[in-house]
Write an enzyme that holds these catalytic residues in place. Structure first.
Site, PDB file in Angstrom:
ATOM      1  N   GLU A   1      -1.826 -11.458 -12.946  1.00 22.39           N
ATOM      2  CA  GLU A   1      -2.032 -11.071 -11.546  1.00 22.39           C
ATOM      3  C   GLU A   1      -2.520 -12.229 -10.667  1.00 22.39           C
ATOM      4  OE1 GLU A   1      -4.564  -7.614 -11.820  1.00 22.39           O
ATOM      5  OE2 GLU A   1      -2.922  -6.366 -12.563  1.00 22.39           O
TER       6      GLU A   1
ATOM      7  N   GLU B   1       1.043  -4.115 -17.932  1.00 24.06           N
ATOM      8  CA  GLU B   1      -0.142  -3.269 -17.821  1.00 24.06           C
ATOM      9  C   GLU B   1       0.250  -1.908 -17.292  1.00 24.06           C
ATOM     10  OE1 GLU B   1      -3.676  -4.440 -15.714  1.00 24.06           O
ATOM     11  OE2 GLU B   1      -3.617  -6.475 -16.527  1.00 24.06           O
TER      12      GLU B   1
END
Length: 203
Positions: free
Chosen positions: A59, A170
């Site tokens: 991220e 995720e």
């Protein structure tokens, strides 16, 4: 080595949101060359491990997909210069969110033909997707029983049309029946589109 003995694969990823000691990649304190050097060292260490994939960054909080693209390509170049041939997982900006991939620059910049420069063309895009209302994974609710499939539909179609592979790096839900039902629906969606989706990690 232990994972290999069990027939399992391992993803090595840098999990610090595009920062080192609080400074973003691309800053004076952490130039992109330092990021590439890190990956050169990691790839050198694991170049002979066929069960290892390289996840460039969890991220990345880089301001734009254009800025991140340059960092991605420097890291990929550094990896390939070591002789490492394993798959590289390329995340997007904006939390790598699958439901926003088509509108935040990831598809148009990272996904532009030829934008990712990998001489082996052995990469996939890493996507994250949670099923609660604000997509953070912290809620105990889910929007609907089909929300996972709904949120991933557009990026799935895009990847198929452009010949890309996706990895759901995720996802996660709360421990209640509506959430588990939504997770099950999403997993069936991934299985039904396994020409695009190559796997999933549960967070």
């Amino acid at each position: 080595d232990y994972a290999k003995s069990l027939g399992m694969n391992v993803i090595i990823d840098v999990h610090n949101y595009g920062k080192y000691n609080g400074n973003l990649i691309g800053s004076a304190a952490v130039p992109t060359s330092a990021f590439a050097d890190l990956w050169s060292k990691i790839a050198t260490s694991f170049a002979d491990d066929s069960n290892v994939s390289f996840g460039l960054m969890n991220e990345p909080q880089i301001a734009s997909a254009s800025a991140w693209l340059g960092m991605v390509n420097q890291a990929i170049s550094a990896i390939r210069e070591t002789g490492a041939t394993q798959q590289i997982l390329v995340p997007g900006i904006d939390w790598s969110a699958g439901n926003r991939w088509m509108t935040n620059g990831n598809a148009s910049v990272l996904g532009k033909e030829g934008a990712i420069v990998d001489p082996l063309h052995n990469f996939a895009f890493e996507v994250h997707q949670y099923l609660d209302a604000n997509t953070s994974g912290t809620g105990t609710d889910v929007v609907s029983s089909t929300i996972g499939a709904d949120r991933l539909a557009a990026i799935t179609d895009w990847a198929r049309a452009n010949g890309y592979k996706l990895y759901l790096g995720e996802t996660g839900v709360a421990d209640n029946q509506p959430s588990l039902t939504a997770l099950d629906t999403m997993m069936r969606f991934l299985q039904g589109n396994d020409d695009v989706w190559q796997g999933v990690s549960y967070w």
